[in-house]
Structure formats: C-alpha cells, structure tokens
Design a protein around this motif. Structure first.
Motif, short mmCIF file in Angstrom:
data_model
loop_
_atom_site.label_atom_id
_atom_site.label_comp_id
_atom_site.label_asym_id
_atom_site.label_seq_id
_atom_site.Cartn_x
_atom_site.Cartn_y
_atom_site.Cartn_z
N UNK A 39 0.80 -1.22 0.00
CA UNK A 39 0.00 0.00 0.00
C UNK A 39 0.84 1.27 0.00
N UNK A 40 2.12 1.15 0.31
CA UNK A 40 2.96 2.35 0.39
C UNK A 40 3.08 3.09 -0.94
N UNK A 41 3.27 2.40 -2.08
CA UNK A 41 3.31 3.15 -3.35
C UNK A 41 2.01 3.90 -3.63
N UNK A 42 0.90 3.32 -3.21
CA UNK A 42 -0.38 4.01 -3.41
C UNK A 42 -0.46 5.26 -2.57
N UNK A 43 0.01 5.19 -1.33
CA UNK A 43 0.03 6.39 -0.49
C UNK A 43 0.90 7.46 -1.13
N UNK A 44 2.05 7.07 -1.63
CA UNK A 44 2.95 8.02 -2.30
C UNK A 44 2.24 8.72 -3.46
N UNK A 45 1.53 7.94 -4.27
CA UNK A 45 0.90 8.48 -5.47
C UNK A 45 -0.28 9.38 -5.16
N UNK A 46 -1.06 9.02 -4.14
CA UNK A 46 -2.38 9.62 -3.97
C UNK A 46 -2.51 10.63 -2.85
N UNK A 47 -1.58 10.64 -1.89
CA UNK A 47 -1.83 11.40 -0.67
C UNK A 47 -2.01 12.89 -0.92
N UNK A 48 -1.21 13.48 -1.79
CA UNK A 48 -1.30 14.93 -1.96
C UNK A 48 -2.55 15.36 -2.72
N UNK A 49 -3.12 14.45 -3.50
CA UNK A 49 -4.33 14.78 -4.26
C UNK A 49 -5.60 14.30 -3.57
N UNK A 50 -5.45 13.62 -2.46
CA UNK A 50 -6.62 13.08 -1.75
C UNK A 50 -7.39 14.19 -1.06
N UNK A 51 -8.70 14.00 -0.81
CA UNK A 51 -9.46 14.98 -0.04
C UNK A 51 -8.83 15.19 1.33
N UNK A 52 -9.13 16.31 1.94
CA UNK A 52 -8.44 16.75 3.14
C UNK A 52 -8.38 15.69 4.24
N UNK A 53 -9.54 15.15 4.63
CA UNK A 53 -9.56 14.21 5.75
C UNK A 53 -9.05 12.83 5.36
N UNK A 54 -9.16 12.49 4.09
CA UNK A 54 -8.53 11.25 3.63
C UNK A 54 -7.02 11.40 3.66
N UNK A 55 -6.54 12.56 3.32
CA UNK A 55 -5.10 12.85 3.39
C UNK A 55 -4.59 12.70 4.81
N UNK A 56 -5.36 13.20 5.77
CA UNK A 56 -4.98 13.05 7.18
C UNK A 56 -4.91 11.58 7.58
N UNK A 57 -5.90 10.79 7.14
CA UNK A 57 -5.93 9.37 7.47
C UNK A 57 -4.79 8.62 6.80
N UNK A 58 -4.44 8.99 5.59
CA UNK A 58 -3.34 8.33 4.89
C UNK A 58 -2.02 8.60 5.59
N UNK A 59 -1.83 9.81 6.07
CA UNK A 59 -0.61 10.12 6.80
C UNK A 59 -0.54 9.33 8.10
N UNK A 60 -1.66 9.21 8.78
CA UNK A 60 -1.74 8.41 9.99
C UNK A 60 -1.39 6.95 9.69
N UNK A 61 -1.91 6.45 8.57
CA UNK A 61 -1.64 5.07 8.18
C UNK A 61 -0.18 4.86 7.84
N UNK A 62 0.42 5.81 7.18
CA UNK A 62 1.85 5.74 6.86
C UNK A 62 2.67 5.57 8.13
N UNK A 63 2.33 6.32 9.17
CA UNK A 63 3.04 6.22 10.45
C UNK A 63 2.80 4.85 11.09
N UNK A 64 1.57 4.39 11.08
CA UNK A 64 1.25 3.10 11.69
C UNK A 64 1.98 1.96 10.98
N UNK A 65 2.05 2.02 9.67
CA UNK A 65 2.77 0.99 8.92
C UNK A 65 4.25 1.02 9.30
#
Length: 262
Positions: A151-177
């Motif tokens: 899932x890490x490549x997907x986070x890299x590709x999508x995080x900056x274009x994701x909606x605001x709160x999804x972006x927050x959740x993706x960053x949280x997930x990156x840390x948890x991983x």
C-alpha cells in the motif's frame, strides 16, 4: 424505561456545552450531549459488550450514543455488510473512527473490508479504509507485512491529491505501517521522504499534522527499548503497543479522542 433510555439519560447528565463546541469543530452535529471520551470509556468498561444495547444507541442517532454504541458493540455480531451499513450511517469521522477501531479492526475479514473501501467512490468510505488499515497495522500481527508494504506506493501516489480528511488518514496510516516492524519502517520512511510535508486543514482545532519520518523513528526507538527491557519478548507482541505509545497518543488519538484533547 429501556436500558438504552437509561444510558441516554446518563449521557445527557454527563454532557457539557464546552465539549459540544469541541465536537462541532471536529464535524459532529446535533443531536449530541457533549460527553468527554474519558467518560465514555468509563461507561464502556462498566457496560461491556452488549450488541442489543449498542444497536439501540446507534439507532438513536445521538452523536455520543453512537460513539458509545461503537465502543460496546460485539464484533461477532457483524459481517462486512453490517459494518458497511453502520459506517455509511455515521454522520462524522468521530463516529466512523470509533466504529472502525472497536469493531471493524476485530473482524476476521477486516483486511478485505479495508481493500474494498480504499477503492470506494465515496470519500467517507475511502477515508474509512485508510483508518482501518492503520488499525490493522497496529493490532493484527498475523497479517503479512507485505499487505502493508504493497500500500505504500499508493500512499505516495495519492496522498497529496486526496481529499483533506482522507489525506490526514493516509498520513496516519503511513506512520502506523512504519511503526509495525523494522522492515516496514525503512520502506515507510523512504515513502515519507518522497512524499514530503503533508498539508491538512484541521479547521478550528488544536490538531497538528504529524511528521511521518520523525514519528516512525520515535515508534521504532520505543519498541527497541521495550524489547531490550524485556529480553526480546516484546518482539512477539503486536506492534499495537509501540504505535499507540509512540504515535497514536500524538497522532491517531487526535482523531479518535479529539473532543477530549483539542
């Protein structure tokens, strides 16, 4: 008077306008009493798992009652369809996050649910998918690290274009991983460096967006100390303790316990 009515009366007595104001800043809407998460946790411990009561509280549509419902719901009573229905009925991220943390992450098919939600067309479901992945990274030691690494490549590709709160959740997930294991820490840290600063609009709250690189490092450092302290025994435990102590208290808890802290 039913058990649910008794609990609703108790919630009303515990509520305050100050906490309601805080919850409103985090997206919660009426009806709600404004009960602090600490008081909800005390009720959770006293009530235990009670699916019938949880269902009645959820159906009340009161915000505080729904968060408590998620906390006392019995995961064994849920299949993926039921989980998806409750999640779709959530009226704010606080309700959705409580449901995912207390129920969704404990389902045998949680990984399948997360994968499906990540591809959902609706933003609330996509965000819920990332929140679920973050919980699985912390609480599901039986899952292969490859599930998270993929899932890490997907986070890299999508995080900056994701909606605001999804972006927050993706960053949280990156840390948890990254907090899960040394191997994932290296991969997640490399991804975080490629991503760079993540901008999240937290609105009129005290929440801050955690820097993934530094939070992952702190989580792994804490785990290494725990393993040294316990003669390597900590290595056999889920990464949940590491992530919660070193990251979730500062990052994940901002969402799950926003009302009590912000």
């Amino acid at each position: 008077m039913t058990a649910a009515q008794d609990v609703l009366r108790e919630l009303e007595a515990l509520g305050s306008e100050q906490t309601r104001k805080t919850y409103r800043r985090h997206g919660a809407t009426e009806p709600m009493f404004g009960v602090k998460f600490g008081d909800l946790e005390k009720l959770r411990k006293r009530l235990g798992r009670d699916q019938a009561l949880a269902r009645a509280l959820w159906q009340s549509k009161n915000h505080d009652a729904r968060v408590l419902a998620a906390m006392i719901a019995d995961p064994a009573a849920f299949d993926l369809e039921t989980l998806a229905r409750w999640q779709a009925e959530a009226t704010c991220n606080l309700q959705s996050d409580a449901l995912i943390g207390h129920v969704g992450a404990r389902l045998p098919a949680a990984a399948a649910a997360a994968t499906a939600w990540l591809d959902a067309s609706a933003e609330p479901q996509r965000r819920a998918g990332w929140v679920l992945v973050s919980h699985l990274a912390q609480e599901s030691p039986d899952l292969e690290d490859s599930f998270f690494a993929n899932l890490l490549p997907r986070i890299e590709r999508e995080i900056h274009e994701a909606p605001n709160r999804t972006r927050e959740a993706m960053n949280r997930t990156l840390i948890a991983i990254g907090a899960r294991s040394d191997g994932l820490a290296r991969l997640a840290t490399a991804a975080a460096r490629k991503i760079g600063p993540v901008e999240v609009d937290h609105g009129d709250t005290d929440c801050k967006t955690p820097d993934a690189v530094s939070y992952i490092a702190k989580a792994r450092e804490h785990r290494a100390k725990q393993e040294a302290k316990h003669g390597g025994k900590a290595a056999a435990k889920p990464a949940k303790a590491t992530a919660k102590k070193a990251t979730a208290k500062k990052a994940t808890a901002k969402s799950r316990r926003a009302g009590a802290e912000a």
